[in-house]
Write an enzyme that holds these catalytic residues in place. Structure first.
Site, PDB file in Angstrom:
ATOM      1  N   LYS A  23       0.880  -1.283   0.031  1.00 24.74           N
ATOM      2  CA  LYS A  23      -0.020   0.117   0.139  1.00 24.74           C
ATOM      3  C   LYS A  23       0.786   1.094  -0.050  1.00 24.74           C
ATOM      4  O   LYS A  23       0.762   2.143  -0.682  1.00 24.74           O
ATOM      5  CB  LYS A  23      -0.858  -0.060   1.164  1.00 24.74           C
ATOM      6  CG  LYS A  23      -1.756   1.207   1.379  1.00 24.74           C
ATOM      7  CD  LYS A  23      -3.182   0.790   1.887  1.00 24.74           C
ATOM      8  CE  LYS A  23      -3.023   0.602   3.625  1.00 24.74           C
ATOM      9  NZ  LYS A  23      -2.887   1.954   4.405  1.00 24.74           N
ATOM     10  N   ARG A  28       2.654   5.817  -3.368  1.00 31.37           N
ATOM     11  CA  ARG A  28       4.033   6.752  -3.897  1.00 31.37           C
ATOM     12  C   ARG A  28       4.189   6.668  -5.193  1.00 31.37           C
ATOM     13  O   ARG A  28       4.710   7.684  -5.970  1.00 31.37           O
ATOM     14  CB  ARG A  28       5.319   6.438  -2.839  1.00 31.37           C
ATOM     15  CG  ARG A  28       5.091   6.947  -1.440  1.00 31.37           C
ATOM     16  CD  ARG A  28       6.216   5.936  -0.686  1.00 31.37           C
ATOM     17  NE  ARG A  28       6.233   6.596   0.573  1.00 31.37           N
ATOM     18  CZ  ARG A  28       5.498   6.357   1.739  1.00 31.37           C
ATOM     19  NH1 ARG A  28       4.314   5.665   1.342  1.00 31.37           N
ATOM     20  NH2 ARG A  28       5.597   6.931   2.831  1.00 31.37           N
ATOM     21  N   ARG A 124      -8.346  12.234  12.304  1.00 37.86           N
ATOM     22  CA  ARG A 124      -7.106  11.899  12.477  1.00 37.86           C
ATOM     23  C   ARG A 124      -6.305  13.161  12.558  1.00 37.86           C
ATOM     24  O   ARG A 124      -6.496  14.045  11.706  1.00 37.86           O
ATOM     25  CB  ARG A 124      -6.750  10.707  11.393  1.00 37.86           C
ATOM     26  CG  ARG A 124      -7.202   9.464  11.668  1.00 37.86           C
ATOM     27  CD  ARG A 124      -6.677   8.522  10.825  1.00 37.86           C
ATOM     28  NE  ARG A 124      -5.588   8.000  10.914  1.00 37.86           N
ATOM     29  CZ  ARG A 124      -4.897   7.300  10.158  1.00 37.86           C
ATOM     30  NH1 ARG A 124      -5.270   6.678   9.212  1.00 37.86           N
ATOM     31  NH2 ARG A 124      -3.481   7.134  10.418  1.00 37.86           N
ATOM     32  N   GLN A 171       4.606   9.031   7.279  1.00 38.53           N
ATOM     33  CA  GLN A 171       3.847   9.929   6.408  1.00 38.53           C
ATOM     34  C   GLN A 171       4.166  11.452   6.428  1.00 38.53           C
ATOM     35  O   GLN A 171       4.125  12.233   5.657  1.00 38.53           O
ATOM     36  CB  GLN A 171       2.211   9.865   6.948  1.00 38.53           C
ATOM     37  CG  GLN A 171       1.750   8.303   6.710  1.00 38.53           C
ATOM     38  CD  GLN A 171       0.484   8.147   7.085  1.00 38.53           C
ATOM     39  OE1 GLN A 171      -0.266   9.017   7.876  1.00 38.53           O
ATOM     40  NE2 GLN A 171      -0.011   7.090   6.909  1.00 38.53           N
ATOM     41  N   ASP A 317       2.023  -1.235  11.760  1.00 35.64           N
ATOM     42  CA  ASP A 317       0.794  -1.656  11.377  1.00 35.64           C
ATOM     43  C   ASP A 317       0.400  -2.939  11.721  1.00 35.64           C
ATOM     44  O   ASP A 317      -0.665  -3.451  11.589  1.00 35.64           O
ATOM     45  CB  ASP A 317       0.570  -1.422   9.847  1.00 35.64           C
ATOM     46  CG  ASP A 317       0.506   0.085   9.253  1.00 35.64           C
ATOM     47  OD1 ASP A 317       0.052   0.897  10.142  1.00 35.64           O
ATOM     48  OD2 ASP A 317       1.003   0.027   8.283  1.00 35.64           O
ATOM     49  N   LYS A 344      -4.475   5.787  14.722  1.00 36.11           N
ATOM     50  CA  LYS A 344      -4.502   5.111  13.316  1.00 36.11           C
ATOM     51  C   LYS A 344      -6.038   5.035  13.102  1.00 36.11           C
ATOM     52  O   LYS A 344      -6.739   5.934  13.283  1.00 36.11           O
ATOM     53  CB  LYS A 344      -3.978   3.612  13.581  1.00 36.11           C
ATOM     54  CG  LYS A 344      -2.505   3.590  13.805  1.00 36.11           C
ATOM     55  CD  LYS A 344      -1.797   4.061  12.622  1.00 36.11           C
ATOM     56  CE  LYS A 344      -0.242   4.297  12.990  1.00 36.11           C
ATOM     57  NZ  LYS A 344       0.381   4.869  11.869  1.00 36.11           N
TER      58      LYS A 344
HETATM   59  C1  S3P Z   1       2.662   4.852   6.180  1.00 37.00           C
HETATM   60  C2  S3P Z   1       3.065   5.144   7.430  1.00 37.00           C
HETATM   61  C3  S3P Z   1       2.631   4.767   8.534  1.00 37.00           C
HETATM   62  C4  S3P Z   1       1.695   3.479   8.656  1.00 37.00           C
HETATM   63  C5  S3P Z   1       0.661   3.746   7.247  1.00 37.00           C
HETATM   64  C6  S3P Z   1       1.530   3.859   6.114  1.00 37.00           C
HETATM   65  C7  S3P Z   1       3.306   5.286   4.932  1.00 37.00           C
HETATM   66  O1  S3P Z   1       1.897   5.688   9.010  1.00 37.00           O
HETATM   67  O2  S3P Z   1       0.925   3.258   9.535  1.00 37.00           O
HETATM   68  O3  S3P Z   1      -0.047   2.667   7.325  1.00 37.00           O
HETATM   69  O4  S3P Z   1       2.920   4.887   3.741  1.00 37.00           O
HETATM   70  O5  S3P Z   1       3.984   6.234   4.943  1.00 37.00           O
HETATM   71  P1  S3P Z   1       2.456   6.827  10.137  1.00 37.00           P
HETATM   72  O6  S3P Z   1       3.364   7.795   9.415  1.00 37.00           O
HETATM   73  O7  S3P Z   1       1.360   7.543  10.610  1.00 37.00           O
HETATM   74  O8  S3P Z   1       3.222   6.211  11.264  1.00 37.00           O
END
Ligand code: S3P
Length: 432
Positions: A23, A28, A124, A171, A317, A344
């Site tokens: 995912k 990206r 969120r 993120q 996750d 989350k």
């Molecule tokens: C992700 C970063 C994580 C993860 C999410 C996907 C990403 O979140 O929990 O499912 O693709 O950068 P956080 O950056 O909030 O930890």
């Protein structure tokens, strides 16, 4: 429409399977291919609601994206400055990754944008990206300064900056890196705990001048992105449910093919191995620059552990399914440094504590920790809190206990693992 599952004891898993594409990489790949100078092909794209929402948003922003067959996208890149304003709001659905990364990208455009999401995403926290992007010159309005809808004011000049993200979040880091592509000088982004580095590695492979190491990215200004062929591996976060199932259910032996094993994602494999899990990485290789392997898993007698805190960011996750393994293991498991789980798709500590207690487990929690006493569980009616990973975690737990477990509101599993039920059935899980 509400989707409820019924699950009960499995007598063993066997066979080989592939899980859907990663995912994080799928989001990206769409974003960076859209900004490239010409046409890219993406294979292994996750046909989940989250990543399809991102593809739809880029179509709204004027990028032509073809889907010649499932899991393939042909993205006609428009270059760094070729996106066009959308008259309609851009709907990220359930996807925190989509919304946070797009906030970084869109705050650097010449036009305004409005980002919206579903009920869960609208609760969120977004201040974590907004506040840091403002340091670079971005202008973003949010409900209560923290929540979607986000009104992103275009036409700002962004400045290169040195910023520490303060929270262990790929993120947040990636939002800053997207903004840095448009800044008038170089940007140095650091983080206290290294997180997944797909944004950095994909930028580098597409020719952007960037240097990075664990917890540190130096993004140079003034680059260009070249088109590419991106081959996305299977998502270890989806594989983790099947890995846990095979470890926990007696008489199991499965192999999951072509799974991404980037070290920033394999914390769950380390944790399961510490618990006594038999997991082998076969046929290790590189695919589009990312390490991948086939993962063989056999039934194992798991015991409780004190989870080393440094593993948490690398399995963020997978904590819900780790808690299930802990509740069925022999002995007590303790984990700390879990505060991020509270923000989350649901409050994943609260969701898991509630469901595990409903199944009879002895669980205690604090704002950032849990303690789980392993033992026998009983069937129950479980609330998933409309969180895909909570639903799949309890579907696995139910395979190891007598009676029928009902799991409610599972529709959001389609955000990350649309064919979970069918694939799980093929391997031998009792789930419908
Ligand atoms: C992700 C970063 C994580 C993860 C999410 C996907 C990403 O979140 O929990 O499912 O693709 O950068 P956080 O950056 O909030 O930890």
């Amino acid at each position: 429409m509400s989707v409820n599952w019924l699950a009960s004891r499995s007598s063993g898993l066997s066979g080989m399977a592939s899980v859907p594409g990663d995912k994080s990489i799928s989001h990206r790949a769409i974003m960076l291919a859209a900004l490239a100078e010409s046409t890219s092909v993406i294979d292994g794209f996750l046909e989940g609601e989250d990543t399809r929402a991102t593809a739809r948003i880029f179509a709204q922003l004027g990028v032509v994206i073809e889907a010649p067959s499932p899991h393939t996208r042909i993205v006609h890149g428009v270059g760094l400055h070729g996106l066009k304003a959308s008259a309609e709001p851009l709907d990220c659905g359930n996807a925190g990754t989509g919304m946070r990364l797009l906030t970084g990208l869109l705050c650097a455009q010449s036009f305004d944008s409005m980002l919206i999401g579903d009920a869960s995403l609208s609760k969120r926290p977004m201040a974590r990206v907004i506040k840091l992007l403002e340091k670079m010159g971005a202008k973003i309005s949010a409900r209560e300064d923290n929540f979607a809808p986000l009104h992103i004011h275009g036409g700002q000049v962004l400045h290169g900056a040195t910023i520490d993200t303060q929270v262990a979040s790929a993120q947040v880091k990636s939002a800053l890196i997207f903004a840095a592509l448009y800044a008038d000088g170089d940007s140095l982004i650091t983080e206290t705990r290294a997180t997944r580095d797909y944004t950095e590695s994909m930028l580098q492979s597409l020719g952007w001048p960037i240097e990075f190491s664990a917890g540190k990215a130096l993004v140079h200004a003034g680059g260009k992105l070249k088109a590419s062929h991106i081959n996305i591996p299977g998502d270890i976060s989806s594989a983790a449910f099947l890995i846990a199932a095979a470890l926990l259910i007696p008489n199991s032996d499965i192999t999951l093919q072509n799974i991404g094993i980037n070290p920033r994602r394999t914390g769950i494999l380390s944790a399961f191995k510490l618990m006594g899990g038999h997991i082998e990485l076969l046929n290790q290789r590189l695919q589009s620059g990312e390490p991948v392997a086939d993962i063989r898993v056999q039934s194992s007698k798991l015991h409780g552990i004190d989870l080393p805190e440094h593993l948490v960011a690398d399995m963020i996750d997978e904590c819900p399914i780790f808690f299930v393994a802990a509740a069925l293991a022999n002995g007590t498991t303790r984990a700390t440094g879990l505060a991020e789980l509270r923000v989350k798709e649901s409050d994943r500590i609260a969701s898991m504590v509630k469901g595990l207690r409903d199944m009879g487990a002895r669980v205690t929690d604090s704002p950032d920790s849990v303690e789980i006493v392993g033992g026998r569980l009983h069937s129950a009616s479980i609330e998933s809190f409309e969180d895909h990973r909570i639903a799949m975690s309890f579907a696995v737990a139910a395979q190891c206990i007598d009676g029928v477990t009902e799991i409610r509101d599972c529709a959001n599993v389609a955000t990350s693992f649309p064919d979970f039920v069918e694939l799980a059935q093929t391997l031998g899980l009792n789930l419908k």
